[in-house]
Design a protein around this motif. Sequence first.
Motif, PDB file in Angstrom:
ATOM      1  N   GLU A   1     -23.230  -0.245 -24.913  1.00 20.37           N
ATOM      2  CA  GLU A   1     -23.920   0.587 -25.897  1.00 20.37           C
ATOM      3  C   GLU A   1     -22.990   1.741 -26.226  1.00 20.37           C
TER       4      GLU A   1
ATOM      5  N   ASN B   1     -29.828 -11.835 -33.653  1.00 15.79           N
ATOM      6  CA  ASN B   1     -29.879 -11.520 -32.222  1.00 15.79           C
ATOM      7  C   ASN B   1     -29.845 -12.770 -31.356  1.00 15.79           C
TER       8      ASN B   1
ATOM      9  N   CYS C   1     -27.854  -0.642 -28.643  1.00 13.39           N
ATOM     10  CA  CYS C   1     -28.730  -1.400 -27.744  1.00 13.39           C
ATOM     11  C   CYS C   1     -30.125  -0.795 -27.704  1.00 13.39           C
TER      12      CYS C   1
ATOM     13  N   THR D   1     -33.489  -2.206 -29.638  1.00 18.89           N
ATOM     14  CA  THR D   1     -34.275  -3.053 -28.744  1.00 18.89           C
ATOM     15  C   THR D   1     -35.716  -2.568 -28.654  1.00 18.89           C
TER      16      THR D   1
ATOM     17  N   ALA E   1     -38.896  -4.157 -30.721  1.00 15.22           N
ATOM     18  CA  ALA E   1     -39.935  -4.757 -29.886  1.00 15.22           C
ATOM     19  C   ALA E   1     -41.316  -4.444 -30.440  1.00 15.22           C
TER      20      ALA E   1
ATOM     21  N   ILE F   1     -35.402   2.170 -23.594  1.00 15.53           N
ATOM     22  CA  ILE F   1     -36.014   1.170 -24.461  1.00 15.53           C
ATOM     23  C   ILE F   1     -37.432   1.592 -24.835  1.00 15.53           C
TER      24      ILE F   1
ATOM     25  N   THR G   1     -41.353  -2.614 -20.987  1.00 18.74           N
ATOM     26  CA  THR G   1     -39.963  -2.160 -21.012  1.00 18.74           C
ATOM     27  C   THR G   1     -39.554  -1.579 -19.658  1.00 18.74           C
TER      28      THR G   1
ATOM     29  N   THR H   1     -39.511  -7.113 -23.036  1.00 17.30           N
ATOM     30  CA  THR H   1     -38.113  -6.846 -23.346  1.00 17.30           C
ATOM     31  C   THR H   1     -37.346  -6.346 -22.126  1.00 17.30           C
TER      32      THR H   1
ATOM     33  N   SER I   1     -38.462 -10.718 -26.263  1.00 17.75           N
ATOM     34  CA  SER I   1     -37.831  -9.964 -27.345  1.00 17.75           C
ATOM     35  C   SER I   1     -36.436  -9.560 -26.935  1.00 17.75           C
ATOM     36  N   LEU I   2     -35.433 -10.112 -27.607  1.00 18.36           N
ATOM     37  CA  LEU I   2     -34.025  -9.795 -27.351  1.00 18.36           C
ATOM     38  C   LEU I   2     -33.503  -8.905 -28.460  1.00 18.36           C
ATOM     39  N   PHE I   3     -33.013  -7.718 -28.090  1.00 18.22           N
ATOM     40  CA  PHE I   3     -32.512  -6.741 -29.064  1.00 18.22           C
ATOM     41  C   PHE I   3     -33.548  -6.485 -30.155  1.00 18.22           C
ATOM     42  N   GLY I   4     -34.823  -6.504 -29.775  1.00 15.21           N
ATOM     43  CA  GLY I   4     -35.874  -6.210 -30.725  1.00 15.21           C
ATOM     44  C   GLY I   4     -35.987  -7.206 -31.862  1.00 15.21           C
TER      45      GLY I   4
END
Length: 372
Positions: A63, A104, A170, A174, A178, A199, A262, A287, A314-317
């Motif tokens: 990040e 993503n 990141c 994310t 999400a 997150i 999260t 996530t 959920s990957l990278f939102g």
Amino acid sequence: MKTRGAVVTEAPGTYKVVELELDGPRQNEIMVKMVASGLCHSDDHIAQGDQPSTRYPICGGHEGAGIVVEVGPHTPGFEVGDHVIFSFLAGCGRCRWCAKGHQNLCDRGATILTGGRPDDPDSYRLTMDGTPVAQMCGIGTFSEYSTVHVDSAVKVDKDLPLEKLCLLGCGVGTGWGAAVNSAEVYPGHTVIVMGIGGIGINAVQGAAHAGAAHIIAVDPVAFKRTTALELGATHAVATMEEATEIARSYTNGQGADSAIVTVGVTTGEHVAQAFSSIRKAGTVVVTGLGKLTDFGIPVSLLELTLYQKRIQGSLFGASAPSADIPWMVEMYKAGKLELDKLVTTTYTLDDIAQGYIDMHEGKNIRGVVLFD
């Protein structure tokens, strides 16, 4: 050239700053002088072995943001002096997922734990005493200089603060995604966000942007609850039991429309608590990362089917970084997305181990390493 970077040589292990040799950029690569890097929990997962890298030693960090100092041959679109944010997921733009707008989920994501190039997982740009060193997500932002593939870089205006914008690589996308993309928060919804770190705080922001009427932040740390209230939460409590009771009080006893998990080290029990908090046809978004070896979620299959509940990863939102990072930059410029208040503490590269101690002790929303 020589560079200094924070490396972990085994898992479990601790990040230590060492001298590294860095190769220059090849075609479709750029060398970047790092300005800032967020201390994300995912890098700690690599160090602790919850989500182990396929190669150690590995230079952590995914990040980050910096300034281009060299461009590889036959690499159009970039020049020395460009300011870039890294996306921890490279997007090829050509695979099935990219073509469908699910960048993503790009096929190149399969290589991120190898620490090699997104288009060649067995090729490395860092070495230590002649031994290849992996780069976290092919980026390795815990290094003063990094050579990366252009598919992992997004250009931004030069007058913007990279020490804040680095978080878009990141944590911000994310969490925000999400809520907005994965939970599909709608105006008037009641939302629970479980875990207010780098997150979760952005899931709060995303839910607020989407128009949620009630946003219930859950965290045992008091200052994180206070921060959540400052950035859009309507309630902040220490336990899921309290959050569930509040959600039901606003929904005729039904429960939240969505619950976003999260938590730093997520377990099946966390997901089960979120599952119990949502209404019929509600959604649990997961996530947070758990241990690679953990399996099983203790939920009622009858309730899953008859209440038509949904558990959504959920990957990278669920975002498309090459489009969504510039979009979020514009929201930040317009004052619609808060970044400044997300940075609790800044560190030097040499203090990176302390940064992760502080994270484990719940002292930071996000710690950020600033490079000279």
